[in-house]
Every structure is written in structure tokens, then in C-alpha cells.
Enzyme design. Structure first.
Site, PDB file in Angstrom:
ATOM      1  N   VAL A 150      59.831 134.980  24.202  1.00  0.00           N
ATOM      2  CA  VAL A 150      60.662 134.745  25.378  1.00  0.00           C
ATOM      3  C   VAL A 150      60.651 133.284  25.817  1.00  0.00           C
ATOM      4  CG1 VAL A 150      60.507 137.096  26.240  1.00  0.00           C
ATOM      5  CG2 VAL A 150      58.772 135.450  26.909  1.00  0.00           C
ATOM      6  N   GLU A 151      59.607 132.546  25.422  1.00  0.00           N
ATOM      7  CA  GLU A 151      59.529 131.140  25.817  1.00  0.00           C
ATOM      8  C   GLU A 151      60.448 130.256  24.975  1.00  0.00           C
ATOM      9  OE1 GLU A 151      58.153 129.847  28.320  1.00  0.00           O
ATOM     10  OE2 GLU A 151      56.848 131.445  29.039  1.00  0.00           O
ATOM     11  N   SER A 152      60.390 130.437  23.654  1.00  0.00           N
ATOM     12  CA  SER A 152      61.107 129.506  22.772  1.00  0.00           C
ATOM     13  C   SER A 152      61.789 130.180  21.591  1.00  0.00           C
ATOM     14  CB  SER A 152      60.112 128.489  22.213  1.00  0.00           C
ATOM     15  OG  SER A 152      59.152 129.166  21.400  1.00  0.00           O
ATOM     16  N   LEU A 192      54.341 135.989  23.575  1.00  0.00           N
ATOM     17  CA  LEU A 192      55.003 135.191  24.612  1.00  0.00           C
ATOM     18  C   LEU A 192      55.994 134.161  24.061  1.00  0.00           C
ATOM     19  CD1 LEU A 192      52.481 134.369  27.495  1.00  0.00           C
ATOM     20  CD2 LEU A 192      54.669 135.549  27.632  1.00  0.00           C
TER      21      LEU A 192
END
Length: 202
Positions: A135-137, A132
Site C-alpha cells: 500500500v505504500e509503494s 505494508l
């Protein structure tokens, strides 16, 4: 590799045995007497050929946790089916056309991914969740968004406080990889229960 070397050796040895010239002095040969019409016994040399049984080699399968490469470890445990729609196709093509982006993300992930993978495995959560932060950071622990989300997991201030992350002028737990990973996984478990075990919605 050992199996390939062993197999090659057996084939070479077997080949040597079938092309070897026979002599009377060979101790691996037996003699058979054959009667000729003239009643004169003649010795015929019959080579003894060893019988090699064909056995299937036992190949040990490595578990995900035995993999040396953490990416292989994750790949072996991914079970989510990828939908085939325009949005997925768009991002797949974007990543394929921008391979340098994934190289940078992989370099950034190197200090953190093994730890995150272990934590996800310990909880029995889907291994896709370890990815994850891509796509988050983009695996940047210093990432900060317009919505005031911070860290690898892009946690907003209120959510961070609700899940035990301290934030003050000296310290922001959302940027602490260990603390924020614990909070993010707690949040995901909470959402999973809220959505009746549906990880896609969580």
C-alpha cells in the site's frame, strides 16, 4: 503423496487377496476336517486372511519457515482480524476487479519480500507488516510521492534522518532496501511502544 501411493497399494493388495481363488497347493491355507453324517471325513479349505490394522498416517506439518513459497509463509502467520466495513469492502472489490495490479505487485516484490519477511520474523513483529510496501509503494523501490516520501516504505526525509538514513545528492538511504527496511521496522517498533502495544495504531 507417498501416503496416497501406499494407501492405494494396500487397497489393491487387499482386493487381490479377497478375490483370489483358493487351491489345495496354497501354502497360506489351513485344512480343517469336518465330520459328515456318513462318517466319511471331508477336507474343507479355509483361507487365512491377514489382519490389516488401520492406523492414522503421521503427516508432518511444515512450519512457516519451511514453506517454499514466501506468500504461504506469510499467510500462515497472519493473525489480524479484518474489519468488515465499507472502506475495506471498497478496496477488496477493487483488488478483485483489478487482478493484474496484484500480479505486477507480486513481480516487484519478488526480489525483496523474502528478506523483509525474515527481518519481521527476527523481531517477532506481526507478519502483516511485511506487506505494508504493497500500500505504500506497490513494492516499487523508486517510488516518490508528492510529500517527498521515497522508497519501498515511503519514508519522508526528516523521518529518514531521525532513523539513520543518509540522504545526499549521490545516495538516498530511503531507496536502499536493506537500510530502509531496518529504519521502517525501527519506526514501527517505536510507534508500537508509543501506542501501548497497539499494532493497528502503529
Amino acid at each position: 503423496m507417498k501416503f496416497k501411493i501406499l494407501l492405494a497399494s494396500v487397497l489393491v493388495i487387499a482386493g487381490c487377496q479377497t478375490t483370489k481363488e483358493t487351491t489345495q497347493a496354497d501354502t497360506n491355507q489351513s485344512k480343517t476336517v469336518v465330520e459328515q453324517p456318513t462318517n466319511t471325513p471331508v477336507e474343507t479349505v479355509v483361507p487365512i486372511v491377514p489382519i490389516i490394522k488401520k492406523t492414522q498416517p503421521v503427516v508432518a506439518q511444515l512450519t512457516p519457515q519451511q514453506q517454499q513459497d514466501v506468500w504461504d509463509r506469510i499467510a500462515m502467520q497472519i493473525t489480524t482480524k479484518i474489519p468488515n466495513n465499507k472502506r475495506v469492502q471498497y478496496y477488496r472489490n477493487w483488488y478483485l476487479n483489478n487482478p493484474r495490479n496484484l500480479e505486477i505487485i507480486a513481480q516487484r516484490a519478488q526480489p525483496f519480500l523474502y528478506y523483509i519477511t525474515e527481518q519481521v520474523e527476527k523481531r517477532g513483529m506481526p507478519l502483516e507488516l511485511a506487506l505494508l510496501p504493497i500500500v505504500e509503494s506497490s513494492f516499487d523501490p523508486h517510488a516518490y510521492s508528492n510529500m517527498a516520501a521515497a522508497g519501498l516504505w515511503q519514508i519522508i526525509p526528516d523521518t529518514g534522518r531521525r532513523f539513520g538514513l543518509k540522504q545526499n545528492s549521490w545516495y538516498d538511504g530511503r531507496r536502499d532496501v536493506v537500510k530502509s527496511t531496518t529504519a521502517a521496522l525501527n519506526l514501527l517498533e517505536y510507534l508500537n511502544k508509543k501506542f501501548d502495544g497497539n499494532w493497528q495504531q502503529a
